[in-house]
Design a protein around this motif. Sequence first.
Motif, short mmCIF file in Angstrom:
data_model
loop_
_atom_site.label_atom_id
_atom_site.label_comp_id
_atom_site.label_asym_id
_atom_site.label_seq_id
_atom_site.Cartn_x
_atom_site.Cartn_y
_atom_site.Cartn_z
N LYS A 143 39.82 32.12 34.81
CA LYS A 143 40.85 31.18 35.27
C LYS A 143 41.78 31.86 36.26
O LYS A 143 42.22 31.24 37.24
CB LYS A 143 41.64 30.65 34.07
CG LYS A 143 40.88 29.67 33.21
CD LYS A 143 41.74 29.16 32.06
CE LYS A 143 41.03 28.10 31.24
NZ LYS A 143 41.87 27.61 30.11
N ASN A 199 50.90 23.15 38.05
CA ASN A 199 50.44 23.62 36.74
C ASN A 199 51.53 23.57 35.67
O ASN A 199 51.27 23.18 34.52
CB ASN A 199 49.94 25.07 36.86
CG ASN A 199 48.60 25.16 37.57
OD1 ASN A 199 47.86 24.18 37.64
ND2 ASN A 199 48.30 26.33 38.09
N VAL A 203 51.48 18.66 35.43
CA VAL A 203 50.25 18.36 34.69
C VAL A 203 50.54 17.77 33.32
O VAL A 203 49.96 16.75 32.92
CB VAL A 203 49.36 19.61 34.56
CG1 VAL A 203 48.22 19.36 33.58
CG2 VAL A 203 48.80 20.00 35.91
N ASN A 303 43.69 17.57 42.49
CA ASN A 303 43.54 18.42 41.31
C ASN A 303 44.55 18.09 40.22
O ASN A 303 44.25 18.22 39.04
CB ASN A 303 43.65 19.89 41.71
CG ASN A 303 42.32 20.46 42.14
OD1 ASN A 303 41.29 20.15 41.54
ND2 ASN A 303 42.32 21.27 43.19
N MET A 307 43.30 17.40 36.55
CA MET A 307 43.84 18.19 35.44
C MET A 307 44.47 17.28 34.38
O MET A 307 44.42 17.59 33.19
CB MET A 307 44.85 19.19 35.98
CG MET A 307 44.20 20.30 36.80
SD MET A 307 45.36 21.21 37.85
CE MET A 307 46.19 22.20 36.62
N LYS A 308 45.06 16.18 34.78
CA LYS A 308 45.60 15.23 33.81
C LYS A 308 44.49 14.61 32.95
O LYS A 308 44.74 14.17 31.83
CB LYS A 308 46.40 14.13 34.52
CG LYS A 308 47.82 14.56 34.93
CD LYS A 308 48.55 13.43 35.60
CE LYS A 308 50.02 13.77 35.83
NZ LYS A 308 50.80 13.83 34.60
N TYR A 311 40.23 18.21 33.40
CA TYR A 311 39.36 19.05 34.21
C TYR A 311 40.15 20.25 34.74
O TYR A 311 41.35 20.16 34.96
CB TYR A 311 38.80 18.27 35.40
CG TYR A 311 37.73 17.27 35.03
CD1 TYR A 311 36.39 17.61 35.08
CD2 TYR A 311 38.07 15.99 34.62
CE1 TYR A 311 35.40 16.69 34.73
CE2 TYR A 311 37.10 15.06 34.26
CZ TYR A 311 35.77 15.43 34.32
OH TYR A 311 34.81 14.52 33.97
N PRO A 312 39.46 21.36 34.97
CA PRO A 312 40.14 22.47 35.66
C PRO A 312 40.29 22.15 37.14
O PRO A 312 39.61 21.25 37.65
CB PRO A 312 39.17 23.65 35.45
CG PRO A 312 37.83 23.01 35.34
CD PRO A 312 38.07 21.70 34.63
N PRO A 313 41.18 22.85 37.84
CA PRO A 313 41.31 22.62 39.29
C PRO A 313 39.98 22.87 39.99
O PRO A 313 39.31 23.87 39.72
CB PRO A 313 42.37 23.63 39.73
CG PRO A 313 43.10 23.99 38.48
CD PRO A 313 42.11 23.87 37.36
N THR A 347 33.09 19.87 41.34
CA THR A 347 33.56 19.89 39.95
C THR A 347 32.52 20.53 39.04
O THR A 347 32.85 21.37 38.20
CB THR A 347 33.86 18.45 39.48
OG1 THR A 347 34.77 17.82 40.38
CG2 THR A 347 34.45 18.45 38.08
#
Length: 389
Positions: A143, A199, A203, A303, A307-308, A311-313, A347
């Motif tokens: 990450k 972040n 988010v 993103n 992320m909401k 999913y990761p960025p 993605t």
Amino acid sequence: MTLVVGGNPIEDVGTRHLANLLRNLRHEAVIALHSALNLITSNKFKKARKVFEHALNLDPSNSEILVEYGQFLEYHHNDLINAEHYYTRALVKQPTNLRALELKKRTLPLVEEIDQKYFYFIDNILKEFYRIPDTNPYLRRAKRNAYYLHIYHSNGIEGNTLNLRETQYIIETHLAIGGKSLIEQQEVLGLDLALQYVNCTLVNRLGLITLEDILEIHRRVLGFVNPIEAGQLRKQQVYVGSFIPPIYNDLPEYLDDFLKWLNSLDDTRDLHAIELATIAHYKFVYIHPFIDGNGRTGRLLMNLILMKFGYPPVIIKKSERFIYYSHLKQANDGDIRPLIRFIAKCTERTLTELIQQSQTTKITRQDLRLNDDYDNGRNFIEERVIIIE
């Protein structure tokens, strides 16, 4: 005053010359189309494809060529997705084209089913990703790597020439690198600040995405480079290649409509997260509300939405910028699904790389694998490894 040469105004001569050139190109495109169809009857499919592509290069707006090429892809390459794309392009150019209407009506449900299956496949990869404990040290490292990569690639798409090592050094130390563009280094600091804001603040916050959120993201993206324009809607007309965004006087209305759509469950409830994030990204960059930094802000907004949804960025690599731009242009031309599929692939790749990098290795030293981007004619990049003693 019009300059006259030989009794003819230069403007008239130039206009007639251009009209004759375009007419000749269209005529040559029709000849190429008939040649491609003859090659099909002779079972020379490889040559036929090249001739079809030549015809489209000569006259990209010819709906007959678009339809015939779509049918060729559908029946001789079993490529429903691209076939339906060409039927769509034909209808954008000629909405009353009956053949294109019939073919699109038949293929669209099949293509939508293919797209939904791919989203389901990505969702299963996401479930696998969430089986990895947050305490996994390899995942935490992956990450961290992804954070540097996002900033490196997003800036690189816009032309920033700093490499990955330099980007990481600036983020970690906030020190300038001698002999490198100060503006490019400020772009790194700005995107770092904006990504932290997304972040840490946006988010996990409940509620709607607001105009103030977007302005705050942009204020950080551009704050070091142009503090006067940072967080301010543009007050002049801008041009993006051949694309002309809305005039600045209309920006408040466009943004208001955009945010009403984005925050409306009625309008978005049937969209997959990747579809919603991609369409939001496209709508935002279409409006182009800022004098600079629209792409970086738009990718952060995309993103934020992903992320909401857990999913990761997602990282779009700078080596893919021309593919990315071509899909944005296709969206401008009336078909946004190539862009959605592109973001879906990004993605999938982001999730797969995070999962792979979270696996225990037999290497005794910790290596920080940073995917630096060198476009050597391939779609993807070579890897640089920084060894941490």
